[in-house]
Design an enzyme around this catalytic site. Structure first.
Site, short mmCIF file in Angstrom:
data_model
loop_
_atom_site.label_atom_id
_atom_site.label_comp_id
_atom_site.label_asym_id
_atom_site.label_seq_id
_atom_site.Cartn_x
_atom_site.Cartn_y
_atom_site.Cartn_z
N ASP A 54 -34.77 -1.81 58.34
CA ASP A 54 -33.46 -1.98 58.46
C ASP A 54 -33.10 -0.58 59.35
O ASP A 54 -33.56 0.76 59.06
CB ASP A 54 -32.13 -1.92 57.59
CG ASP A 54 -31.14 -2.19 57.97
OD1 ASP A 54 -30.24 -3.31 57.30
OD2 ASP A 54 -29.88 -1.14 58.27
N GLY B 105 -19.64 -9.33 54.12
CA GLY B 105 -19.48 -8.65 54.17
C GLY B 105 -21.14 -8.60 55.63
O GLY B 105 -21.25 -7.25 56.01
N HIS C 210 -30.06 -12.85 57.37
CA HIS C 210 -31.20 -12.26 57.43
C HIS C 210 -31.04 -11.42 55.86
O HIS C 210 -30.76 -11.60 54.79
CB HIS C 210 -31.14 -10.87 57.80
CG HIS C 210 -30.02 -10.40 58.04
ND1 HIS C 210 -28.48 -10.54 59.07
CD2 HIS C 210 -29.25 -9.07 56.93
CE1 HIS C 210 -27.40 -9.70 58.94
NE2 HIS C 210 -27.96 -9.79 57.33
P1 5GP Z 1 -24.93 -7.10 57.06
O1 5GP Z 1 -23.98 -6.34 57.32
O2 5GP Z 1 -25.06 -8.29 58.44
O3 5GP Z 1 -25.91 -8.54 56.13
O4 5GP Z 1 -26.30 -6.24 57.28
C1 5GP Z 1 -26.50 -5.86 59.22
C2 5GP Z 1 -28.33 -4.55 58.93
O5 5GP Z 1 -28.37 -4.98 60.15
C3 5GP Z 1 -27.16 -3.47 58.64
O6 5GP Z 1 -28.20 -3.54 57.05
C4 5GP Z 1 -27.64 -2.69 59.89
O7 5GP Z 1 -28.33 -1.81 59.20
C5 5GP Z 1 -29.08 -3.41 60.48
N1 5GP Z 1 -28.96 -3.07 61.71
C6 5GP Z 1 -28.02 -3.68 62.17
N2 5GP Z 1 -28.19 -3.68 64.00
C7 5GP Z 1 -29.74 -3.24 63.75
C8 5GP Z 1 -30.99 -2.73 65.02
O8 5GP Z 1 -30.33 -3.49 65.67
N3 5GP Z 1 -31.89 -2.93 63.98
C9 5GP Z 1 -32.05 -2.88 62.59
N4 5GP Z 1 -32.92 -2.49 62.12
N5 5GP Z 1 -31.02 -2.78 62.00
C10 5GP Z 1 -29.97 -3.43 62.06
#
Ligand code: 5GP
Ligand code: ZN
Length: 112
Positions: A28, A91, A98
């Site tokens: 992440d 969230g 993922h």
């Molecule tokens: P969500 O809130 O959708 O469950 O989590 C999305 C996660 O994706 C977040 O923890 C964020 O830091 C991560 N994330 C978002 N964009 C990117 C990216 O371009 N690369 C990586 N490695 N992580 C990402």
């Protein structure tokens, strides 16, 4: 489709920690724990609501990949947290499913 996680899965950006025929795993970019890995399907699925019974093997495989990462890093005995966020109240920020793997610190309950 302009999906950042499809680009990662297609190796157009970022480094992968794991790849097989169904999923990839990567760090992440904003880690919330000393170990924060995301496990995603190669196929675009927007939310957990969009999965079907045909995806149950894939979803189980995502958990198995996370479990293997814990074992490879010797984090399994201390423990870890696996999370799917779904839609806005869950969230979810990135609309390609993922599985968050979080480890290396004490987790708390209830989550924020
Ligand atoms: P969500 O809130 O959708 O469950 O989590 C999305 C996660 O994706 C977040 O923890 C964020 O830091 C991560 N994330 C978002 N964009 C990117 C990216 O371009 N690369 C990586 N490695 N992580 C990402
Ligand atoms: Zn996608």
């Amino acid at each position: 489709m302009d999906c950042i996680f499809c680009k990662i899965a297609n190796k157009q950006m970022g480094a992968l920690l794991h790849e097989d025929d169904q999923v990839v795993a990567f760090d992440d970019m904003t880690p919330q724990a000393p170990h924060h890995v995301l496990v995603i399907p190669k196929r675009h699925i927007a939310t957990i609501n969009d999965t079907t019974t045909a995806d149950e093997t894939l979803l189980g495989h995502m958990i198995a990949v996370a479990k293997n990462i814990a074992q490879q890093r010797s984090l399994d005995a201390d423990g870890y947290r696996l999370v799917f966020n779904c839609n806005h109240q869950g969230g979810q920020a990135v609309y390609h499913i993922h599985l968050h793997f979080l480890a290396g610190r004490q987790m708390h309950w209830p989550p924020g």
